[in-house]
Scaffold this active site. Structure first.
Site, short mmCIF file in Angstrom:
data_model
loop_
_atom_site.label_atom_id
_atom_site.label_comp_id
_atom_site.label_asym_id
_atom_site.label_seq_id
_atom_site.Cartn_x
_atom_site.Cartn_y
_atom_site.Cartn_z
N GLY A 1 0.86 -1.17 0.00
CA GLY A 1 0.00 0.00 0.00
C GLY A 1 0.90 1.22 0.00
N LYS B 1 -6.11 6.46 18.17
CA LYS B 1 -5.92 6.94 16.80
C LYS B 1 -7.22 6.85 16.01
CE LYS B 1 -3.96 8.20 12.91
NZ LYS B 1 -3.08 7.28 12.17
N SER C 1 -6.79 11.60 5.12
CA SER C 1 -6.93 10.60 4.06
C SER C 1 -8.37 10.42 3.61
CB SER C 1 -6.36 9.26 4.54
OG SER C 1 -7.02 8.81 5.71
N GLU D 1 -12.86 4.74 4.63
CA GLU D 1 -12.77 3.75 5.71
C GLU D 1 -13.75 4.03 6.84
OE1 GLU D 1 -8.26 2.22 5.95
OE2 GLU D 1 -8.43 4.40 6.16
#
Length: 319
Positions: free
Chosen positions: A7, A185, A258, A270
């Protein structure tokens, strides 16, 4: 140590670039053919705090990878981990360790279906980066990495990983409770990634939004409730401090997370492994998570609108 970056987008490109400054051979693996071709043809163009540089690291599509690796660092999106590890089965040996540094909750469970837990290193990072296009990233700002070997932090290989990451300037720290760091996180991402995507702003701009504190607290309160249900240590105050620390321009204030980048490029986000995970567990456990549930629906709504807008080009009729 032979290292593969599985990735090699924004974050994978950053880690691979920094690791390439050490004596350890690095290989990029990515699904985007144009990106792989650009890296092999011209090197990875990295815009850094110290100017631009080209990083020459060999890049491959998963199907073209050969040989074996001592360490595979996973930066694949959460929903793509299984496919990536399936493609890499031929190069994974009993001596190969997998370091997971991607976003979201539940990734360790997916990885453990492919390699034993004694070959898994779990971690999180607050480094940031952006993928500008094929063979081009921006890697500015500062960061760190928190790691834990699922077998034991006393293993010689784990200590070697810490040494290599230190030599690369990635600032690793060993932890005996990486699950807490992963949830911290994930909570940070569930605030910054999700709100900046919905509001179409960067991190610094989000900090200027009226009732920013309330928006943060509403997400974190539900995280704390679900973490308690899952017997995960979650320090809500420390998590908020970490989020606020990202606001200044010299931290990550000018960064578009992101999820924002994925949405802008029409890629799947995500969200189901961040706010969506909290909403899903809350629904099963009978714990109200209305804020995270709503944010998940809003992101899915934006994803669907992007698809509709992308397939229906607007025709402007002169008046």
């Amino acid at each position: 140590m032979k290292i593969a970056i599985a990735g090699a987008g924004a974050m994978g490109g950053r880690f691979g670039s920094m690791l390439s400054t050490t004596d350890n051979p690095v290989t990029f693996i990515d699904l985007w053919q144009q990106h792989v071709a650009a890296i092999n043809a011209h090197g990875l163009l990295a815009h850094t705090n110290d100017g631009d540089k080209r990083v020459h690291v060999p890049a491959f599509l998963p199907k073209d990878v050969h040989g074996t690796f001592d360490l595979i660092i996973l930066f694949t999106k959460a929903m793509g981990i299984a496919d990536m590890l399936t493609a890499l089965k031929p190069v994974i040996t009993p001596a190969t360790h997998v370091l997971e540094l991607g976003n979201g909750i539940g990734n360790i469970e997916t990885i453990s279906k492919f390699v034993p837990k004694n070959q898994i290193i779990a971690g999180v990072t607050v480094w940031s980066a952006a993928l500008n296009g094929p063979g081009e990233i921006t890697m500015k700002g500062n960061g760190s990495v928190t790691l834990q070997a699922l077998a034991s932090n006393e293993e010689p290989f784990f200590k070697q990983v810490l040494q290599v990451l230190t030599e690369a300037g990635l600032k690793p720290t060993a932890s005996n409770d990486v699950l807490a760091a992963i949830w911290r996180k994930a909570a940070l991402n569930s605030v910054l990634n999700t709100y900046t995507t919905i509001l179409d702003c960067n991190i610094g701009e989000f900090s200027q939004v009226p009732d920013c504190d309330t928006l943060i607290d509403n997400v974190l309160d539900e995280f704390a409730a679900i973490a308690a249900n899952q017997h995960v240590h979650f320090d809500e105050a420390a998590t908020k401090q970490l989020i606020v620390a990202q606001f200044p321009d010299d931290a990550n204030g000018t960064h578009y997370p992101s999820m924002h980048q994925d949405m802008a490029k029409g890629r799947k986000t995500e969200i189901d492994f961040l706010n969506g995970y909290i909403a899903k567990v809350g629904a099963k456990a009978g714990i109200p998570t209305p804020v995270n549930a709503l944010l998940t629906k809003l992101i899915h709504g934006k994803e669907q609108l992007r698809q509709i807008q992308g397939s229906n080009e607007k025709v402007v009729t002169p008046v």
